[in-house]
Write an enzyme that holds these catalytic residues in place. Sequence first.
Site: not given
Lengths: 361, 361
Positions: A119, A141, A183, A225, A235, A239, A243, A246, A250, A263
């Site tokens: 955990r 992330k 990026e 960032k 987010e 935030r 994207n 993105h 994607h 990517h």
Amino acid sequence: MQTLYVELGERRYPIFIGSHLDPKALLEPYLHGRQVMLVSNTTVAPLYLQSYKDALIQLNKQVAECILPDGEQYKDIQHLNLIFDALLESGFNRDCTVLALGGGVIGDMAGFASACFQRGVNFIQVPTTLLSQVDSSVGGKTGINHPLGKNMLGAFQQPQVVLADMAQLDTLPDRELSAGLAEVIKYALLGDQDFLVWLEQNMDALVARDANLLAEAVYRSCAHKARIVANDEKEQGERALLNLGHTFGHAIESYLGYGVWLHGEAVATGMVMAADLSQRLGWISVEDVERTKKIIQRANLPISCPKIPLDEFLAYMAHDKKVLNGQLRLVLLQRLGQAVITKDFDIELMKQSILANQSVS
Amino acid sequence: MQTLYVELGERRYPIFIGSHLDPKALLEPYLHGRQVMLVSNTTVAPLYLQSYKDALIQLNKQVAECILPDGEQYKDIQHLNLIFDALLESGFNRDCTVLALGGGVIGDMAGFASACFQRGVNFIQVPTTLLSQVDSSVGGKTGINHPLGKNMLGAFQQPQVVLADMAQLDTLPDRELSAGLAEVIKYALLGDQDFLVWLEQNMDALVARDANLLAEAVYRSCAHKARIVANDEKEQGERALLNLGHTFGHAIESYLGYGVWLHGEAVATGMVMAADLSQRLGWISVEDVERTKKIIQRANLPISCPKIPLDEFLAYMAHDKKVLNGQLRLVLLQRLGQAVITKDFDIELMKQSILANQSVS
């Protein structure tokens, strides 16, 4: 060496940015407990693993390693499980640290594993690609892909410390350097027109791997960032600006199959589509779109994608996490250097932007 | 109906405790977004799923379900993945809610899945066993097993709301009711001598399923756990007290194989071993140990385990998460009603306590 702190209250952590960093000195204050699991891949490990191992052994740590195959196509639950196997087979406990040595895939997987193992255990990131240095080192992330979507499973997991060593970019293939620059360009387009001008002045030197300029680009990207993430860790709002490109990207990545396009390449073309749509909405000019395409091209990145049937493209976009309550939200450009999150656009114009930026072949 | 709030700041949530609760009225304020994934198992679903489905449909929700096989042996990464598959195949997004309808295994798996899916979505718990009502509904611990250890992978994930309905205990097998009573007894032994006296007065009626007394036992147990968790959500200190009997119990469960003994049964014998060791250390009296065994026996729980080779028992204990830096920490009894976390005990006496509480067969 420059140091940038990501301000997250109790979980505040530094990013060290420079060339030929000393892992022993830099890591020591951030290693709690004796056990360190090095997670890397078959490409990076032969190049850089030994020096980290040596540093850790000098620090009297119990070191184990888990070397995964290299590639986005292995960012799945089966390979995540190999990290868990390694941790448990080595008898690692709650006080251990997982250190990611590699690009974004390794960072995502090792970070997610560290979030789940017992955990949550400590996590350190040594990003070895430009993309992961400017993207994955800030934000927490982590995650893996699912056959039905990218990054569908994951956790927010902040590292104790990040080491971004420009010397490790020497061995990075050109194509991956460019993917990282995508990026970098993104930060400029979404929030910093001065940075865009700086990139236009220095792009050729960046592509030629000038280490000082690369360090400066990494610092400015991470700082940008970090500001956004500090305001909006989970987010909920701002935030999502990160994207930019993105949601389109994607869809491209998913349709072509993970790992066919990098990517950053997909994001590059995605940013062109976002700029194109912003122009069709009358927010930015045709010249702004050309300027966007130009800087992307100078970074040796694609400004159009292969032909993809529109219905499939849209279906993949709908699987993107930026869909809220079934309604598509996009990050578009109010002007160059200022992005906005919106669901207020004509879907027909969006389709035109997708079709207009596919190659005719 | 009684309501208990678990105080966790922004993540404060209520536990509703009563008989024949109305899911529609109680869930409505806590459901955000339209999509609800019901996660249950093949035993519980035929009994209780339809009424939750009906309530959710009346609330105009998009309902999907994922029914897993029943048993601790399925609490693994493969079955966790079935929940992810169901979420993605149903096109669920970041605004969805995962509702766990079942015992601790379902709560652990659905909770962990909700923590990972899209890096965290909403979670609601409807625990249908006494054990999960008094244990899993408070604390936010979720997770799955690994072949090398129980609950080795997981997340802290707090629910939006918990519904503990005593009417659902009507269909619970006697053995599982007793397993739940083990955790109830645990709260008394570790921190509340008055509650121990109350249990000694009411154990026969509890075993006979008096709904009012069961609700009272659930309320007192949850209140006790909620106090501890509010002080120490991430188990840095005090929360470890809740592991009374668990380090020994985990060894028993692991050796016998998951699912052979119920968790509560293993914890019951584990508590006897902890009491026995506390007595050997001179902290509690022989009479205290007898009193501990007596209340456990009256709940129809085992006070000794099958013969297990000592080295294997110890090896399984060492894999327990309560091992910090390779050193074993145990929860022992300073007196009945007051537990303490300690690594300050003679390992030889611990071995004696293990051996003394195994059946000779």
